[in-house]
Design a protein around this motif. Structure first.
Motif, short mmCIF file in Angstrom:
data_model
loop_
_atom_site.label_atom_id
_atom_site.label_comp_id
_atom_site.label_asym_id
_atom_site.label_seq_id
_atom_site.Cartn_x
_atom_site.Cartn_y
_atom_site.Cartn_z
N PRO A 98 -27.50 50.26 56.91
CA PRO A 98 -28.29 49.32 56.13
C PRO A 98 -27.40 48.49 55.20
N ALA A 99 -27.91 47.33 54.79
CA ALA A 99 -27.20 46.51 53.80
C ALA A 99 -26.97 47.34 52.54
N GLY A 100 -25.84 47.13 51.91
CA GLY A 100 -25.51 47.87 50.69
C GLY A 100 -24.79 49.17 50.92
N THR A 101 -24.61 49.58 52.17
CA THR A 101 -23.86 50.80 52.47
C THR A 101 -22.43 50.66 51.95
N LEU A 102 -21.92 51.71 51.35
CA LEU A 102 -20.52 51.73 50.93
C LEU A 102 -19.71 52.43 52.01
N LEU A 103 -18.61 51.81 52.40
CA LEU A 103 -17.69 52.41 53.36
C LEU A 103 -16.42 52.80 52.61
N ARG A 104 -16.16 54.08 52.55
CA ARG A 104 -14.96 54.59 51.90
C ARG A 104 -13.91 54.77 53.00
N ILE A 105 -12.80 54.07 52.83
CA ILE A 105 -11.78 54.05 53.88
C ILE A 105 -10.43 54.45 53.30
N GLY A 106 -9.78 55.38 53.97
CA GLY A 106 -8.46 55.81 53.52
C GLY A 106 -8.54 56.52 52.19
N ASP A 107 -7.47 56.36 51.40
CA ASP A 107 -7.37 57.07 50.13
C ASP A 107 -8.23 56.49 49.01
N SER A 108 -8.43 55.15 49.01
CA SER A 108 -9.10 54.57 47.84
C SER A 108 -9.98 53.36 48.10
N ALA A 109 -9.91 52.75 49.25
CA ALA A 109 -10.64 51.50 49.49
C ALA A 109 -12.14 51.76 49.66
N VAL A 110 -12.93 50.84 49.11
CA VAL A 110 -14.38 50.90 49.24
C VAL A 110 -14.89 49.50 49.58
N ARG A 160 -4.83 51.87 57.03
CA ARG A 160 -3.97 52.02 58.21
C ARG A 160 -4.78 52.59 59.37
N PRO A 161 -4.34 52.32 60.59
CA PRO A 161 -4.96 53.00 61.74
C PRO A 161 -4.91 54.52 61.53
N GLY A 162 -5.99 55.18 61.89
CA GLY A 162 -6.09 56.63 61.72
C GLY A 162 -6.80 57.04 60.45
N ASP A 163 -6.96 56.12 59.49
CA ASP A 163 -7.65 56.46 58.25
C ASP A 163 -9.12 56.80 58.53
N PRO A 164 -9.67 57.74 57.77
CA PRO A 164 -11.09 58.06 57.92
C PRO A 164 -11.97 56.97 57.31
N VAL A 165 -13.17 56.84 57.87
CA VAL A 165 -14.19 55.93 57.35
C VAL A 165 -15.43 56.77 57.08
N GLU A 166 -15.89 56.79 55.84
CA GLU A 166 -17.08 57.55 55.47
C GLU A 166 -18.13 56.57 54.94
N ALA A 167 -19.34 56.66 55.47
CA ALA A 167 -20.44 55.79 55.04
C ALA A 167 -21.28 56.50 54.00
N GLU A 168 -21.55 55.81 52.90
CA GLU A 168 -22.43 56.30 51.85
C GLU A 168 -23.63 55.36 51.80
N LEU A 169 -24.77 55.85 52.26
CA LEU A 169 -25.96 55.01 52.33
C LEU A 169 -26.50 54.72 50.94
N PRO A 170 -27.08 53.52 50.75
CA PRO A 170 -27.67 53.19 49.46
C PRO A 170 -28.98 53.94 49.26
N ALA A 171 -29.46 53.98 48.02
CA ALA A 171 -30.77 54.57 47.76
C ALA A 171 -31.81 53.75 48.51
N GLY A 172 -32.84 54.40 49.00
CA GLY A 172 -33.89 53.73 49.77
C GLY A 172 -34.79 52.90 48.89
#
Length: 180
Positions: A98-110, A160-172
Motif C-alpha cells: 500500500p501507499a505509505g509503506t516504509l521499506l527498510r533497506i540495508g543498514d540504515s536506508a528507509v 548494495r546488492p544482497g542487502d535485505p529489504v523489509e516492508a513496514e506497512l502503514p496503519a490502516g
C-alpha cells in the motif's frame, strides 16, 4: 514482508537505462546521489513540462526482478537497470504494497512508497512491444501497471546488492498504489 536487493543502478544523465553499480547512496529527501532524477522537485521531463514546482514523489524507482522472468517468457530480454530503475529486488511483492509503506533497506536506508511507475512509450523504444507486457488491463478493464514502484527517501544510506529489504506497512486503512 521481506526480500533482498539484487542490483542497484544510477545515471547522472537522462537515458532510458541506468548502469549497474556496486552501491548507491540514498540522500534524505532527494533520492540517489548523482542520479538525474534526484531532487526535491520533479525531475522527469514529462512532469517538468506540466509543473516544475511539483514535489518529487519519484526520487527512487524500484522494480521486482520477477518481472524480468515474466517478460522473458514473452521473448523479451530485460536485466537490472534496463527499465531505468535504481533498485532491483527479489522476493518481495512491491506491487502489492500500500501507499505509505516504509521499506527498510540495508543498514540504515528507509524509503516511503509513493505509488506506481506509469510506464511510457519509451519502453517500446527499448524493446518493441514490451510496453503492453508491463501495462495492460485486467478482465474488468482496470489498468494494471507492472513496471515497478516509486518512492521518496526518508532516511539516507548506502545500498548494495544482497542487502535485505523489509516492508513496514502503514496503519490502516491501506490505500492501494496508484500512478505517480
Amino acid at each position: 514482508m521481506s526480500g533482498r536487493v539484487t542490483a542497484v543502478s544510477s545515471n547522472a544523465t537522462y537515458s532510458f537505462t541506468k548502469p549497474n553499480r556496486d552501491s548507491i547512496t540514498l540522500l534524505t529527501g532527494l533520492g540517489v546521489e548523482g542520479d538525474v532524477h534526484a531532487g526535491v522537485t520533479v525531475k522527469h521531463r514529462s512532469r517538468i513540462a506540466q509543473d516544475p514546482t511539483q514535489p518529487n514523489l519519484r526520487q527512487v524507482h524500484l522494480i521486482h526482478e520477477e518481472l524480468f522472468a515474466e517478460v522473458a517468457g514473452e521473448g523479451f530480454q530485460v536485466s537490472p537497470g534496463s527499465l531505468g530503475e535504481n533498485i532491483t529486488t527479489s522476493g518481495i511483492d512491491l506491487l502489492g504494497l500500500p501507499a505509505g509503506t516504509l521499506l527498510r533497506i540495508g543498514d540504515s536506508a528507509v524509503l516511503e512508497v509513493t505509488g506506481l511507475r506509469n510506464p511510457c512509450r519509451q519502453i517500446d523504444h527499448f524493446q518493441d512491444g514490451l510496453l503492453k507486457h508491463v501495462v495492460g488491463r485486467d478482465e474488468c478493464g482496470t489498468v494494471i501497471r507492472k513496471a515497478g514502484i516509486m518512492s521518496i527517501v526518508k532516511e539516507g544510506g548506502v545500498i548494495r546488492p544482497g542487502d535485505p529489504v523489509e516492508a513496514e506497512l502503514p496503519a490502516g486503512p491501506h490505500r492501494p498504489l496508484d500512478r505517480v
